[in-house]
Scaffold this active site. Structure first.
Site, mmCIF file in Angstrom:
data_model
loop_
_atom_site.group_PDB
_atom_site.id
_atom_site.type_symbol
_atom_site.label_atom_id
_atom_site.label_comp_id
_atom_site.label_asym_id
_atom_site.label_seq_id
_atom_site.Cartn_x
_atom_site.Cartn_y
_atom_site.Cartn_z
ATOM 1 N N GLU A 149 7.904 13.130 -1.849
ATOM 2 C CA GLU A 149 7.577 14.203 -2.725
ATOM 3 C C GLU A 149 8.214 15.624 -2.548
ATOM 4 O O GLU A 149 8.600 15.872 -3.215
ATOM 5 C CB GLU A 149 5.197 14.579 -3.006
ATOM 6 C CG GLU A 149 5.258 13.570 -4.380
ATOM 7 C CD GLU A 149 3.824 13.986 -3.825
ATOM 8 O OE1 GLU A 149 3.398 15.176 -3.508
ATOM 9 O OE2 GLU A 149 3.037 13.237 -5.103
ATOM 10 N N HIS A 182 7.160 -9.777 11.952
ATOM 11 C CA HIS A 182 7.078 -11.009 11.648
ATOM 12 C C HIS A 182 6.541 -10.538 9.686
ATOM 13 O O HIS A 182 6.402 -11.919 8.880
ATOM 14 C CB HIS A 182 5.723 -12.157 11.972
ATOM 15 C CG HIS A 182 6.076 -11.981 13.427
ATOM 16 N ND1 HIS A 182 5.740 -12.901 14.440
ATOM 17 C CD2 HIS A 182 6.159 -10.792 15.196
ATOM 18 C CE1 HIS A 182 6.906 -12.899 15.329
ATOM 19 N NE2 HIS A 182 6.627 -11.144 15.614
ATOM 20 N N LYS A 238 1.253 12.275 -15.084
ATOM 21 C CA LYS A 238 0.272 12.433 -15.506
ATOM 22 C C LYS A 238 0.003 13.217 -17.633
ATOM 23 O O LYS A 238 -0.682 12.818 -17.758
ATOM 24 C CB LYS A 238 -0.576 14.168 -15.111
ATOM 25 C CG LYS A 238 -0.475 13.811 -13.516
ATOM 26 C CD LYS A 238 -0.926 15.256 -12.631
ATOM 27 C CE LYS A 238 -0.744 14.818 -11.726
ATOM 28 N NZ LYS A 238 -0.939 16.610 -10.677
#
Ligand code: PA5
Length: 430
Positions: A287, A308, A422
């Site tokens: 961010e 793995h 948003k």
């Protein structure tokens, strides 16, 4: 007590020391900007001096609120998202014990508000039905949809269980001192609250009450956390020799590799306890730097499990990655491999060696292999998983992130991209 150390020698197989030095010199100025306050987002630099501005009075206040919570509750639900969640969970995990929930007097800290899964929330309500419960609602802005919605539902449940008065004694709030819907709820309902400093942004707020209260509830020595951060703050000061400032060295190493064309930084740990800390780091750097088309993409792995799973890709996939490894010098316990007469599993060659010795060697082998494969490696080592070392590590990462983002010429403290979803969600939901 040994302090956090950084080793960048492996990057010189990819770039020249001269190139590194040029970037280091450039970023030295960015480090200074964090202290002089002339950089972008200057009103959000409160975190820079938090280690020394956090008073004993505040620590006492947080500890006494934590005690109050622990006296009335066995299950503590911490509601928050992003910077109001990741740092707290990271510290609780890093400094807790893996299986403490099996102990009889265990205080269960559950995080909510980082999802709005109907099943998660309804199962949480069901599962805590007969347990003494308290809520800590955390939102700096006091307006974030996911935690605020979760708070509405869980607050109603608390009132249903304990009555309005009973719930009032079990709800604690961390939010801005004077702004936001959550602050208005506090004023109206009279919930006990602590304020989040307005000049500290969400993802830099782990060393405010946002991280410290959940940590104190979990029994973590928050004074030691702050002491660790303070020790690191001194080492990162702009008046310290640049070659001795670990955050500046880390920022310069990852920045020079970014400029050479690397696109992804993988943060690797070998301790399951540190998994959430790597997630906190992912948010911090993602961010802060990912804007204006710039920034290394932060991703995380936990070894050996991911060796793995994604190890093949790291070793042989596109050569666009760098790797930063967080190592822990001293484990909290010791298990030594014993020799067996039959040696059916053929592991006697490891007899008398401790698991942490073996783990350290595997981690070292991974660094060698990845560096050989074109993935330059940075190593960060902390002493052990204790509050002091975690405080050091947190401040180190925050400081490196601020420096590195200034080096990209972006504002480390805003997140305009997050607002886009948003707004879209808002228009879909209204
Ligand atoms: O770093 C940030 O500022 C964000 O990730 C916020 O922490 C996150 O959006 C939550 O915000 P708030 O604490 O205001 O609810």
């Amino acid at each position: 007590m040994q302090q956090l150390s950084i080793d960048i020698k492996n990057i010189f197989q990819t770039i020249s020391p001269e190139k590194f030095e040029t970037v280091l010199n450039e970023l030295t100025e960015c480090n200074r900007l964090l202290e002089t306050g002339y950089g972008q987002g200057r009103d959000m630099l409160g975190w820079v001096n938090l280690p020394e501005t956090t008073t004993q009075e505040l620590i006492d206040q947080i500890n006494s609120t934590a005690k109050k919570i622990n006296d009335i509750a066995d299950v503590i639900i911490v509601i928050g998202i992003g910077g109001s969640y990741l740092g707290a969970k990271a510290m609780v995990d890093a400094l807790g014990e893996n299986f403490s929930y099996l102990k009889p007097d265990y205080k269960q800290i559950i995080f909510a508000g980082q999802n709005i899964s109907e099943d998660y929330i309804s199962e949480l309500i069901q599962a805590t039905q007969n347990r003494r419960t308290a809520l800590i609602a955390v939102s700096k802005s006091g307006n974030t949809l996911e935690p605020m919605l979760t708070f509405r539902i869980l607050r109603e449940e608390m009132q249903h269980r304990y009555g309005v008065e009973g719930a009032r004694k079990r709800i604690f709030v961390l939010t801005d001192e004077s702004k936001g819907s959550l602050r208005e709820i506090v004023w109206k309902e009279g919930y006990e609250s602590l304020s989040v400093p307005s000049n500290v942004g969400g993802r830099y707020s782990v060393l405010t009450s946002v991280g410290l209260l959940p940590a104190a509830v979990a029994g973590i020595n928050i004074k030691e956390l702050i002491e660790g951060a303070k020790a690191m703050r001194v080492r990162c000061s702009s008046n310290i020799n640049k070659l001795e400032n670990p955050a500046l060295i880390y920022a310069a190493a990852r920045s020079v590799l970014y400029r050479e064309g690397k696109q992804i930084e993988i943060l690797a740990c070998c301790e399951p306890y540190l998994k959430m800390l790597t997630e906190w780091w992912k948010q911090l750097f993602g961010e802060s730097e990912g804007k204006l088309g710039k920034g290394l993409y932060p991703s995380t792995v936990t070894y050996p499990s991911d060796l793995h799973a994604i190890g093949q890709y790291i070793q042989d996939g596109p050569r666009i990655m760098i790797e930063t490894a967080i190592k822990v010098r001293q484990s909290r316990s010791t298990i030594e491999v014993k020799s067996e007469i039959e040696n059916l599993d053929k592991l006697n060659y490891l007899a008398n060696k401790s698991l942490s010795h073996i783990s350290r060697n595997i981690f070292e082998a991974v660094s060698i292999a990845h560096t050989k494969g074109g993935v330059p490696n940075i190593s960060i080592e902390i002493q052990r998983l204790d509050a002091h070392s975690i405080g050091e590590l947190i401040y180190f990462m925050e400081r490196a992130c601020g420096i590195s983002a200034y080096g990209l010429n972006v504002n480390p403290f805003d997140q305009p991209g997050v607002d886009v979803y948003k707004k879209c969600a808002d228009s879909l939901l209204r």
